[in-house]
Design a protein around this motif. Structure first.
Motif, PDB file in Angstrom:
ATOM      1  N   UNK A 265       0.838  -1.243   0.022  1.00 17.85           N
ATOM      2  CA  UNK A 265       0.073   0.066  -0.125  1.00 17.85           C
ATOM      3  C   UNK A 265       0.884   1.280  -0.066  1.00 17.85           C
ATOM      4  N   UNK A 266       0.608   2.182  -0.811  1.00 21.25           N
ATOM      5  CA  UNK A 266       1.420   3.521  -0.738  1.00 21.25           C
ATOM      6  C   UNK A 266       0.272   4.611  -0.613  1.00 21.25           C
ATOM      7  N   UNK A 267       0.385   5.219   0.386  1.00 23.61           N
ATOM      8  CA  UNK A 267      -0.520   6.369   0.748  1.00 23.61           C
ATOM      9  C   UNK A 267       0.415   7.885   0.468  1.00 23.61           C
ATOM     10  N   UNK A 268      -0.278   8.840  -0.271  1.00 24.80           N
ATOM     11  CA  UNK A 268       0.535  10.015  -0.591  1.00 24.80           C
ATOM     12  C   UNK A 268      -0.539  11.079  -0.373  1.00 24.80           C
ATOM     13  N   UNK A 269      -0.188  12.453  -0.853  1.00 19.73           N
ATOM     14  CA  UNK A 269      -0.751  13.506  -0.605  1.00 19.73           C
ATOM     15  C   UNK A 269      -1.127  13.890   0.633  1.00 19.73           C
ATOM     16  N   UNK A 270      -0.155  13.513   1.690  1.00 17.22           N
ATOM     17  CA  UNK A 270      -0.302  13.753   3.143  1.00 17.22           C
ATOM     18  C   UNK A 270       0.397  14.798   3.433  1.00 17.22           C
ATOM     19  N   UNK A 271      -0.040  15.893   4.093  1.00 22.08           N
ATOM     20  CA  UNK A 271       0.914  16.999   4.636  1.00 22.08           C
ATOM     21  C   UNK A 271       1.494  16.873   5.918  1.00 22.08           C
ATOM     22  N   UNK A 272       2.422  17.130   6.223  1.00 21.50           N
ATOM     23  CA  UNK A 272       3.305  16.484   7.394  1.00 21.50           C
ATOM     24  C   UNK A 272       2.427  16.760   8.594  1.00 21.50           C
ATOM     25  N   UNK A 273       1.847  17.685   8.911  1.00 21.36           N
ATOM     26  CA  UNK A 273       0.938  18.051  10.111  1.00 21.36           C
ATOM     27  C   UNK A 273      -0.170  17.025  10.476  1.00 21.36           C
ATOM     28  N   UNK A 274      -0.694  16.490   9.243  1.00 23.02           N
ATOM     29  CA  UNK A 274      -1.839  15.459   9.427  1.00 23.02           C
ATOM     30  C   UNK A 274      -1.394  13.940   9.484  1.00 23.02           C
ATOM     31  N   UNK A 275       0.005  13.987   9.283  1.00 23.95           N
ATOM     32  CA  UNK A 275       0.590  12.507   9.217  1.00 23.95           C
ATOM     33  C   UNK A 275       0.221  11.639  10.380  1.00 23.95           C
ATOM     34  N   UNK A 276       0.467  12.175  11.618  1.00 24.07           N
ATOM     35  CA  UNK A 276       0.213  11.099  12.677  1.00 24.07           C
ATOM     36  C   UNK A 276      -1.196  10.707  12.613  1.00 24.07           C
ATOM     37  N   UNK A 277      -2.039  11.316  12.307  1.00 21.73           N
ATOM     38  CA  UNK A 277      -3.690  11.215  12.216  1.00 21.73           C
ATOM     39  C   UNK A 277      -3.934   9.761  11.149  1.00 21.73           C
ATOM     40  N   UNK A 278      -3.113  10.027  10.032  1.00 17.77           N
ATOM     41  CA  UNK A 278      -3.239   9.088   8.799  1.00 17.77           C
ATOM     42  C   UNK A 278      -2.421   7.668   9.604  1.00 17.77           C
ATOM     43  N   UNK A 279      -1.299   7.827   9.968  1.00 14.92           N
ATOM     44  CA  UNK A 279      -0.654   6.649  10.521  1.00 14.92           C
ATOM     45  C   UNK A 279      -1.303   6.032  11.518  1.00 14.92           C
ATOM     46  N   UNK A 280      -1.902   6.754  12.519  1.00 18.19           N
ATOM     47  CA  UNK A 280      -2.816   6.038  13.590  1.00 18.19           C
ATOM     48  C   UNK A 280      -3.956   5.295  12.972  1.00 18.19           C
ATOM     49  N   UNK A 281      -4.644   6.055  12.009  1.00 15.59           N
ATOM     50  CA  UNK A 281      -5.821   5.045  11.636  1.00 15.59           C
ATOM     51  C   UNK A 281      -5.587   3.578  10.783  1.00 15.59           C
ATOM     52  N   UNK A 282      -4.335   3.851  10.145  1.00 19.22           N
ATOM     53  CA  UNK A 282      -3.973   2.661   9.234  1.00 19.22           C
ATOM     54  C   UNK A 282      -3.129   1.714  10.278  1.00 19.22           C
ATOM     55  N   UNK A 283      -2.614   2.215  11.383  1.00 19.45           N
ATOM     56  CA  UNK A 283      -1.985   1.111  12.429  1.00 19.45           C
ATOM     57  C   UNK A 283      -3.122   0.451  13.134  1.00 19.45           C
ATOM     58  N   UNK A 284      -4.031   1.279  13.298  1.00 21.07           N
ATOM     59  CA  UNK A 284      -5.212   0.424  14.121  1.00 21.07           C
ATOM     60  C   UNK A 284      -5.905  -0.488  13.199  1.00 21.07           C
ATOM     61  N   UNK A 285      -5.657  -0.585  12.156  1.00 21.20           N
ATOM     62  CA  UNK A 285      -6.262  -1.239  10.994  1.00 21.20           C
ATOM     63  C   UNK A 285      -5.173  -2.427  10.548  1.00 21.20           C
ATOM     64  N   UNK A 286      -4.179  -2.576  11.225  1.00 24.17           N
ATOM     65  CA  UNK A 286      -3.066  -3.716  10.951  1.00 24.17           C
ATOM     66  C   UNK A 286      -1.945  -3.375   9.821  1.00 24.17           C
ATOM     67  N   UNK A 287      -1.964  -2.071   9.471  1.00 20.72           N
ATOM     68  CA  UNK A 287      -0.850  -1.544   8.576  1.00 20.72           C
ATOM     69  C   UNK A 287       0.240  -1.131   9.377  1.00 20.72           C
TER      70      UNK A 287
END
Length: 307
Positions: A265-287
């Protein structure tokens, strides 16, 4: 013979925009465009802008040069006098007639081992390379100049795409889909975009790279809500989502439903200040994040699923 025009930059009150536009269209001048003054603001999800309503608007007017520039400028001053000083000339410059000069803005770009070039490019940069992809600018996003697109391509150049199934969400012009096909991905590549203009752009970019139209199956709609896309049942070796941080999170149900075990999976278009929110959502889903790239404030994540 090259024709030249005068480009006038004017400032005018917002309340005069409508009548000024109408009179310009009835005059011998060519109205380019009128734009408000805007301020770029940072939000928690990226960038936005707001119009500064109290500030004057900027108008760009064009006039072909047929006599001395000073005579043209004097005539413009006389023409604007009817507005009693409310509309002012703030800049005048001599410009070439447009025709196809806009093409000069789109040159070849090197991304890793690959070159991305517009179809009209014939220079040595394209004649001397083997790994080249032709992409023309159009109404759909994706020419290869943005850091997010380049970072995804750099990741993909490290991987074996031969025979792999691909889902490209936020496909735009189809640049990433075409890149995968040129590197042996299984057909069809599934491409998704909310912009109907993608149909035309992808079709043309396939042809520019000598690829059959049926190499890509395009779905138009919001992949987070569209029923046709929500019913997509194929499992994919590679999934790209290159839209924005919140959109990456909104696509998580689609990813979970279509992601092949052992896939990438490759996720992009992420500005650095919203990165923790994206990482947390996908980490909780097992990524888990395997690697990341960053161009300016834009972050691209390479991820695998661990369960």
């Amino acid at each position: 013979m090259q024709n030249y025009w005068l480009k006038y930059t004017l400032q005018l009150p917002q309340e005069l925009e409508e009548i000024f536009s109408y009179e310009m269209m009835e005059s011998s001048y060519t109205l380019g465009w009128i734009e408000p003054q805007v301020e770029v603001i940072v939000t928690e999800n990226g960038y936005d802008y707001e119009e500064k309503m109290e500030q004057p608007m900027t108008a760009f007017i064009f006039e072909e040069i047929t006599e001395s520039e000073e005579i043209h400028k004097d005539k413009m001053t006389q023409y604007l006098s009817r507005w009693e000083g409310k509309i002012k000339v703030v800049n005048v410059e001599k410009v070439k007639e447009e025709n196809e000069s806009w093409k000069e803005e789109f040159q070849t770009v090197q991304v890793g081992d690959w070159v991305i070039a517009p179809s009209w490019e014939e220079g040595e940069e394209v004649q001397s390379v083997d790994q080249i992809m032709y992409i023309d600018p159009g109404a759909a996003f994706g020419t290869g100049y943005h850091g997010t697109t380049q970072d995804i391509m750099l990741f993909l150049q490290q991987m074996n795409l031969e025979g792999k199934t691909v889902l490209d969400v936020g496909a735009g012009s189809g640049i990433l889909s075409v890149f995968c096909l040129l590197n042996g991905a299984a057909t069809p590549v599934y491409a998704v975009d909310i912009n109907p203009e993608s149909c035309y752009e992808i079709k043309n970019n396939l042809a520019r790279n000598q690829l059959a139209e049926d190499c890509i199956t395009l779905r138009i709609g919001d992949a987070a809500t569209d029923e046709q896309l929500m019913s997509l049942e194929q499992f994919f070796d590679f999934t790209f989502i290159n839209i924005g941080g919140d959109e990456d999170i909104a696509m998580l149900p689609l990813v979970l439903r279509t992601f092949k075990p052992g896939g990438t999976l490759i996720l992009s278009g992420i500005v650095e200040w919203i990165l923790p929110k994206v990482e947390e959502a996908y980490r909780e889903a097992g990524f888990i994040v395997q690697d990341k790239r960053q161009s300016d404030e834009w972050v691209t994540l390479l991820m695998n699923r661990v369960n």
